[in-house]
Design a protein around this motif. Structure first.
Motif, PDB file in Angstrom:
ATOM      1  N   UNK A 112       0.867  -1.107   0.063  1.00 50.11           N
ATOM      2  CA  UNK A 112       0.095  -0.052  -0.154  1.00 50.11           C
ATOM      3  C   UNK A 112       0.937   1.112  -0.035  1.00 50.11           C
ATOM      4  N   UNK A 113       0.342   2.361  -0.213  1.00 48.16           N
ATOM      5  CA  UNK A 113       1.413   3.380  -0.125  1.00 48.16           C
ATOM      6  C   UNK A 113       0.380   4.826   0.088  1.00 48.16           C
ATOM      7  N   UNK A 114       1.384   6.026  -0.039  1.00 45.04           N
ATOM      8  CA  UNK A 114       0.578   7.252   0.427  1.00 45.04           C
ATOM      9  C   UNK A 114       1.630   8.288  -0.660  1.00 45.04           C
ATOM     10  N   UNK A 115       0.835   9.471  -0.808  1.00 45.67           N
ATOM     11  CA  UNK A 115       1.647  10.526  -1.201  1.00 45.67           C
ATOM     12  C   UNK A 115       1.927  11.633  -0.144  1.00 45.67           C
ATOM     13  N   UNK A 116       3.160  12.012   0.025  1.00 42.66           N
ATOM     14  CA  UNK A 116       3.507  13.086   0.991  1.00 42.66           C
ATOM     15  C   UNK A 116       2.769  14.310   0.553  1.00 42.66           C
ATOM     16  N   UNK A 117       3.113  15.471   1.668  1.00 45.53           N
ATOM     17  CA  UNK A 117       2.486  16.863   1.206  1.00 45.53           C
ATOM     18  C   UNK A 117       2.873  17.406  -0.068  1.00 45.53           C
ATOM     19  N   UNK A 118       3.952  17.088  -0.642  1.00 42.25           N
ATOM     20  CA  UNK A 118       4.588  17.370  -1.881  1.00 42.25           C
ATOM     21  C   UNK A 118       4.245  16.613  -3.137  1.00 42.25           C
ATOM     22  N   UNK A 119       3.592  15.637  -2.962  1.00 44.14           N
ATOM     23  CA  UNK A 119       3.082  14.625  -3.867  1.00 44.14           C
ATOM     24  C   UNK A 119       4.054  13.474  -4.243  1.00 44.14           C
TER      25      UNK A 119
END
Length: 135
Positions: A112-119
Motif C-alpha cells: 500500500x502507499x501514500x503521497x506526502x505533502x509535496x506529492x
C-alpha cells in the motif's frame, strides 16, 4: 561499512514536511538538518534528504519536477508486517497525505502507499518469507 542511500526530495515547506514525517514516526538527524534541508532517518542505512526547492535546484540544471503533477520516482520501503504497512498509510492520511490507491495483496507480497505533502509517492511493502524464515 554498509552502503548507504540518501534519497533527495524537493519540498515546498520544510518545517511542514518535517512535521508530516514526524507524525509517521520518523526522526531527523540534527547534524545534517538546517533551514535548507533535513536528514530524515529511515534506517541505519537509508535516509531521505528533504531539501527546500531552491536548495534542491542547486544540485541540478534540470527543472525541478512538480510531484503533484507528475511522478519521477517512487520510493518503496519494506515493512516488517502487513500491520506496519497499514499503520504507516493510516498515519500518513491523518497527517495530511493522500492515499490514491487501494492496498494490493499478492499473497507473497502485500503493499500500500501514500503521497506526502509535496506529492512524492511512497510505497510500502511486506513480503512473506518463502525460504522457511531464513531470509
Amino acid at each position: 561499512m554498509a552502503q548507504q542511500i540518501f534519497v533527495n526530495l524537493p519540498v515546498k515547506n520544510l518545517p511542514r514536511s518535517m512535521e508530516f514525517f514526524r507524525q509517521l514516526g520518523f526522526e531527523f538527524n540534527p547534524q545534517f538538518t538546517n533551514d535548507q534541508g533535513a536528514c530524515m532517518v529511515i534506517s541505519d542505512t537509508i535516509y531521505a534528504m528533504l531539501l527546500t526547492e531552491p536548495f534542491f535546484q542547486t544540485f541540478t540544471k534540470k527543472p525541478v519536477a512538480d510531484a503533484t503533477k507528475g511522478t519521477e520516482v517512487i520510493v518503496c520501503l519494506s515493512c516488517d508486517s502487513r500491520e506496519k504497512v497499514d499503520q504507516l498509510v493510516s498515519k500518513a492520511r491523518a497527517a495530511g497525505g493522500t492515499v490514491p490507491n487501494q492496498p494490493q495483496d499478492h499473497g507473497f507480497m502485500y503493499g500500500h502507499g501514500f503521497e506526502d505533502l509535496d506529492g512524492h509517492v511512497w510505497e510500502l511493502v511486506h513480503m512473506s518469507s518463502t525460504d522457511g524464515g531464513k531470509g
